[in-house]
Structure formats: structure tokens, C-alpha cells
Design a protein around this motif. Structure first.
Motif, PDB file in Angstrom:
ATOM      1  N   LEU A  38       0.734 -41.319  36.035  1.00  0.00           N
ATOM      2  CA  LEU A  38       2.018 -40.852  35.509  1.00  0.00           C
ATOM      3  C   LEU A  38       2.990 -42.001  35.252  1.00  0.00           C
ATOM      4  O   LEU A  38       4.111 -41.766  34.807  1.00  0.00           O
ATOM      5  N   ASP A  39       2.585 -43.228  35.546  1.00  0.00           N
ATOM      6  CA  ASP A  39       3.512 -44.341  35.388  1.00  0.00           C
ATOM      7  C   ASP A  39       3.716 -44.661  33.901  1.00  0.00           C
ATOM      8  O   ASP A  39       2.853 -44.395  33.072  1.00  0.00           O
ATOM      9  N   THR A 109       9.808 -40.151  35.203  1.00  0.00           N
ATOM     10  CA  THR A 109       8.685 -39.224  35.031  1.00  0.00           C
ATOM     11  C   THR A 109       8.601 -38.732  33.599  1.00  0.00           C
ATOM     12  O   THR A 109       7.515 -38.665  33.012  1.00  0.00           O
ATOM     13  N   ALA A 110       9.752 -38.386  33.012  1.00  0.00           N
ATOM     14  CA  ALA A 110       9.772 -37.928  31.624  1.00  0.00           C
ATOM     15  C   ALA A 110       9.301 -39.023  30.682  1.00  0.00           C
ATOM     16  O   ALA A 110       8.523 -38.767  29.751  1.00  0.00           O
ATOM     17  N   LEU A 111       9.755 -40.258  30.921  1.00  0.00           N
ATOM     18  CA  LEU A 111       9.335 -41.376  30.078  1.00  0.00           C
ATOM     19  C   LEU A 111       7.832 -41.584  30.158  1.00  0.00           C
ATOM     20  O   LEU A 111       7.157 -41.784  29.137  1.00  0.00           O
ATOM     21  N   MET A 113       5.497 -39.375  30.897  1.00  0.00           N
ATOM     22  CA  MET A 113       4.770 -38.283  30.254  1.00  0.00           C
ATOM     23  C   MET A 113       4.884 -38.360  28.740  1.00  0.00           C
ATOM     24  O   MET A 113       3.916 -38.101  28.017  1.00  0.00           O
ATOM     25  N   VAL A 114       6.058 -38.724  28.231  1.00  0.00           N
ATOM     26  CA  VAL A 114       6.230 -38.854  26.777  1.00  0.00           C
ATOM     27  C   VAL A 114       5.339 -39.966  26.235  1.00  0.00           C
ATOM     28  O   VAL A 114       4.661 -39.800  25.204  1.00  0.00           O
ATOM     29  N   LEU A 115       5.331 -41.104  26.917  1.00  0.00           N
ATOM     30  CA  LEU A 115       4.480 -42.217  26.467  1.00  0.00           C
ATOM     31  C   LEU A 115       3.007 -41.839  26.538  1.00  0.00           C
ATOM     32  O   LEU A 115       2.214 -42.244  25.670  1.00  0.00           O
ATOM     33  N   ARG A 116       2.623 -41.056  27.558  1.00  0.00           N
ATOM     34  CA  ARG A 116       1.226 -40.612  27.662  1.00  0.00           C
ATOM     35  C   ARG A 116       0.853 -39.718  26.485  1.00  0.00           C
ATOM     36  O   ARG A 116      -0.246 -39.822  25.945  1.00  0.00           O
ATOM     37  N   VAL A 117       1.757 -38.834  26.092  1.00  0.00           N
ATOM     38  CA  VAL A 117       1.474 -37.954  24.951  1.00  0.00           C
ATOM     39  C   VAL A 117       1.186 -38.780  23.703  1.00  0.00           C
ATOM     40  O   VAL A 117       0.202 -38.546  22.990  1.00  0.00           O
ATOM     41  N   PHE A 118       2.032 -39.783  23.450  1.00  0.00           N
ATOM     42  CA  PHE A 118       1.822 -40.624  22.272  1.00  0.00           C
ATOM     43  C   PHE A 118       0.549 -41.458  22.405  1.00  0.00           C
ATOM     44  O   PHE A 118      -0.235 -41.570  21.453  1.00  0.00           O
TER      45      PHE A 118
END
Length: 267
Positions: A38-39, A109-111, A113-118
Motif C-alpha cells: 500500500l506504500d 493511504t489515498a495517494l 492507492m491512487v498510484l497503484r491504480v495507475f
């Protein structure tokens, strides 16, 4: 509808010429480790690598942005959801939005998850945008020994994707010509969207049924051995692409662990 449609401006690029199965496997091998953490560091490294190799696929950055813009909407939804419903609100308070407290822990955490989506979605977009669907179906049958019924069916479905966008426009124009318009009412807009989507679904099922019957009538379900008009060769360069994708992804994950930023998704 254009998120994964092929673009043929990349036909001469070095990585675009690789075997379709190798490109698809490399995208999966590169993206899979990103699910484990999640990092924000691991997906940031992955995104940097993806953007760096994009010219090797012969794809322009503007083209990638036009295809990937729906991911921005998904990212916004993730941020809003975490701000409203995050169970853990650790760290210092950044802002207070009514009953919701935005903390640094929530933002990190939001950052992540957003980066993981991309980082997870972009390899798939790049691969499908630089791969001819017919070549992919041929490679699945020849190199992976996938059933021809599955590969050809998937090819036919992929070819019909652009028609969904055209049909949506036709349905919307037809309803507007009949005086069916939502106006400024948000409730009416939702109802109109749902009814149009249902009509599109019904039309897609009918077209799929007709296509399946037509394919069976033409012998696509026959058990006789098939010949191939275009051979798909899996060479050393294709294996090197898969190995390289695995090593780079593992290096990004290792960097996260060594810097102490690794946050496993489980545990």
C-alpha cells in the motif's frame, strides 16, 4: 470505450513488435507485485518506468493520456471514499470537512492507492493499444495452446467494443428526437442513463447471439485441425521482455522494503 482499443501508430517500435503473449505476460508480471503493498513509493517507481519505456512501444504521451483519463475519475472516487469512510485516521489533522477529519495517514493511504491504480492499469492499456487483436488471438492459440473457440470468441467480442460507443450515441439521439430528454434534473438524468444502458445491454446480447450462431454455421466450433495465416513466433527477445519486467517490478518492491516504506496489504 477507447481505453484499450488498438492504435497502429506503433507498428515499427521495438517493444510493439514483440509477441502479443509476451507483452501481455510482461504486463501481468510487472503489475502483480504492485498489489502486495500500500506504500506510495513502489507504484511511483513503476509509473516512472512505464512512462520511460512508453516511446519504445511507439505510443505518444498525449495518446496515453486520452486513453487513460477514466482512471482520473477512479482516482477521485478513491480519495473521496477514503476521506469519508477511512477506518484509521492516523497522523496530524490536515483539514476538517464537516464530520470528516482529513489526516496525513488518510492522504498517504489515498495517494498509495491512487498510484497503484495507475501503475497497475497503464501496462494493460499500453499493451492492448499496441497489439493487433488478431495477432493476440493467433498468439494465444499458437503459443499458449488456448482453445480456438475461446480465442476467436474473445477476438470477435473485442472487435465489437467500438460498436457499443456508436450504439450509445444512436440511442441517445433517437430518444432525443422522440422528445425524451432529462433536462437539468439529476434524477431524470440517472433514470435516462439506466434505461439507455439497459437498451444497450439488450442490443449487445442480441448481437452476440447472432454472432455466435453465425460463427458456428461457419465451422468455428469444428474439431478439425486449423491452419494459421500468420505465424506468431516466440523468440529470445520476447522471453527477455518478460524477464526484464519481472526484475524491474521486483526491484521496485525491494526498494520499498529497504527504505522501510513497505506496507503489506495483508498483515
Amino acid at each position: 470505450m477507447t481505453l484499450t482499443l488498438p492504435t497502429f501508430e506503433a507498428s515499427t517500435a521495438p517493444l510493439a513488435r514483440r509477441n502479443p503473449v509476451a507483452k501481455l505476460a510482461a504486463a501481468l508480471l510487472f503489475s502483480a507485485p504492485l498489489i502486495a503493498t500500500l506504500d506510495p513509493l513502489t507504484p511511483t517507481i513503476a509509473l516512472a518506468v512505464e512512462l520511460a519505456v512508453l516511446p519504445l512501444f511507439g505510443m505518444r504521451y498525449g495518446t496515453l493520456f486520452r486513453r487513460a483519463w477514466p482512471l482520473v475519475l477512479a482516482a477521485g472516487g478513491i480519495v473521496i471514499t477514503l476521506v469519508m469512510f477511512a477506518a484509521e485516521r492516523t497522523g496530524a489533522t490536515v483539514a476538517t470537512l464537516g464530520p470528516f477529519e482529513v489526516t496525513t495517514g488518510v492522504l498517504i493511504t489515498a495517494l498509495g492507492m491512487v498510484l497503484r491504480v495507475f501503475a497497475i492499469a497503464l501496462p494493460g492499456i499500453i499493451v492492448f493499444a499496441t497489439t493487433d487483436p488478431t495477432d493476440l488471438a493467433d498468439a494465444l492459440v499458437q503459443n499458449v495452446r488456448a482453445p480456438a473457440r475461446f480465442a476467436i470468441g474473445a477476438l470477435a467480442a473485442f472487435r465489437l467494443v467500438p460498436l457499443l460507443g456508436q450504439e450509445w450515441q444512436m440511442l441517445s439521439l433517437a430518444r432525443r428526437a422522440r422528445g425524451i430528454d432529462a433536462g437539468r434534473s439529476p434524477v431524470a438524468r440517472v433514470k435516462l442513463f439506466v434505461s439507455t444502458a439497459f437498451a444497450l445491454l439488450v442490443g449487445a446480447i442480441r448481437r452476440g447471439t447472432r454472432l455466435a450462431v453465425a460463427m458456428d454455421a461457419r465451422g468455428f466450433d469444428a474439431g478439425t485441425p486449423r491452419t494459421y495465416a500468420r505465424r506468431q513466433v516466440f523468440g529470445r527477445a520476447d522471453a527477455a521482455l518478460m524477464i526484464g519486467a519481472t526484475l524491474v517490478s521486483a526491484a521496485a518492491l525491494t526498494t520499498s522494503v529497504l527504505t522501510g516504506l513497505f506496507r503489506p496489504i495483508i498483515g
